[in-house]
Each structure stands twice: as structure tokens, then as C-alpha cells.
Design a protein around this motif. Sequence first.
Motif, PDB file in Angstrom:
ATOM      1  N   UNK A   1       1.011  -1.992  -5.828  1.00 34.15           N
ATOM      2  CA  UNK A   1       0.574  -1.346  -4.583  1.00 34.15           C
ATOM      3  C   UNK A   1      -0.838  -0.767  -4.693  1.00 34.15           C
ATOM      4  N   UNK A   2      -1.568  -0.915  -3.627  1.00 38.60           N
ATOM      5  CA  UNK A   2      -2.870  -0.267  -3.494  1.00 38.60           C
ATOM      6  C   UNK A   2      -2.594   1.212  -3.267  1.00 38.60           C
ATOM      7  N   UNK A   3      -3.258   2.078  -4.037  1.00 39.51           N
ATOM      8  CA  UNK A   3      -2.916   3.497  -3.974  1.00 39.51           C
ATOM      9  C   UNK A   3      -4.108   4.442  -3.845  1.00 39.51           C
ATOM     10  N   UNK A   4      -5.299   3.892  -3.593  1.00 38.86           N
ATOM     11  CA  UNK A   4      -6.469   4.755  -3.400  1.00 38.86           C
ATOM     12  C   UNK A   4      -7.233   4.328  -2.147  1.00 38.86           C
TER      13      UNK A   4
ATOM     14  N   UNK B   1      -5.935   8.773   2.612  1.00 36.63           N
ATOM     15  CA  UNK B   1      -5.113   8.126   1.594  1.00 36.63           C
ATOM     16  C   UNK B   1      -5.171   6.614   1.794  1.00 36.63           C
ATOM     17  N   UNK B   2      -4.551   5.880   0.906  1.00 37.45           N
ATOM     18  CA  UNK B   2      -4.638   4.414   0.941  1.00 37.45           C
ATOM     19  C   UNK B   2      -4.061   3.833   2.227  1.00 37.45           C
ATOM     20  N   UNK B   3      -2.966   4.398   2.723  1.00 43.69           N
ATOM     21  CA  UNK B   3      -2.321   3.851   3.923  1.00 43.69           C
ATOM     22  C   UNK B   3      -3.190   4.070   5.155  1.00 43.69           C
TER      23      UNK B   3
ATOM     24  N   UNK C   1       0.881  -1.170   0.000  1.00 42.37           N
ATOM     25  CA  UNK C   1       0.000   0.000   0.000  1.00 42.37           C
ATOM     26  C   UNK C   1       0.915   1.215   0.000  1.00 42.37           C
ATOM     27  N   UNK C   2       0.598   2.205  -0.794  1.00 40.57           N
ATOM     28  CA  UNK C   2       1.488   3.360  -0.929  1.00 40.57           C
ATOM     29  C   UNK C   2       0.706   4.659  -0.747  1.00 40.57           C
TER      30      UNK C   2
END
Length: 190
Positions: free
Chosen positions: A67-70, A106-108, A37-38
Amino acid sequence: MSEKLRIGFGICGSFCTHSRALNVMKKLSESYTLFPIISDISKNTDTRFGKSDELVVKMTEICGRKPIDTVKDAEPLGPSIPLDAMLICPCTGNTLAKLAHGITDNAVTMAAKATARCNRPVIIALATNDALGANLENIGRMYNKKNVYFVPLSQDDSINKPYSLVCDFSLTEKTLQLAIGGKQIQPFLK
């Protein structure tokens, strides 16, 4: 043969520690199924420490998935795609402050929230120049939350950066293992 535990691995914008975080990611990928995840800043910012597109490629290569980004793509990591734990490595002071105050933008931060709401551990590998300043309150707030664990911290340059704390990246896996068992590694501060 038992299935590997599923670990979310969030990378935030402590750019100078990305290489150490990738080393941790590589080591953990041998024993765990990782979901990279980013954060937006890490995905979109080139720095003197590296290019953002190269970071995404390295994360994809190590984890075997992009990476998951949303926020939208991170939300299912709680109920639909349950993780056994969520590791944020590195976790910036900005991300720590958001987590401490319930900000999910954010995604994180969404992956951490999704994991925490399922009573699974969230492990913070902090790296921030303001830990003993503006973020000291947030460290205390998060340290007292249920299912939140910290990789041990120490000052990385007490003379030139007296407010800075960086986790001991070499203790990340041990911290993760203990957190999955419901225990905070000690000592928390070195």
C-alpha cells in the motif's frame, strides 16, 4: 486483450468495516489493477477488529503491491501514474470532511486529489457514525462536486446510532462501473 483499468483503492479508519472493504478489494482485483492506498490511522492502529500490520499484509497479498502510505508516494497517482478511478472504501467522516474542505494530509486524501485533478472519478464508500450530524453538510458538498460519486447509503442502526450511515458494500463495483461512465448509481439513499 485489453488492459485492465487502474483503480486506486484507499482504506481509511472505519475499523469495523475493514473486513468488508477487503472483501470488495478481493472481488475488484479479479477485474481491475488495484493500487492500494492506506491512511495513517489504518496503517498504525491496532483495534479489536484487527492488527494494522495484518491489514497491510492482506492489502499487499490481494493487490500484488504494498500500500501507498505517504503523501509523497500518492502524489504521482494523478499526472505520472494516471488512475482510471479512485475508490475510498471505507471512507470515514474525517476523510470526507477533509475532502470537502480541500485538506490533503495523508496518502488517501492526496490520491483522491491527484485523481480528481485529472478529471477522473472519485468514489466514496462512506461509513461514519456522524453522517446525519456533523458530516451531513460534507455529504452534500461532495455530492455536488464534479466527478465524485457515492456508493448508496443507509442507516445501519437507526435506534442506537441515529446519525450513522454505512454504504452498501455489495454495490461498490456497480457504483464504480457507473462512475467510470459518469453516472451516480441510484438510489443514492436507501
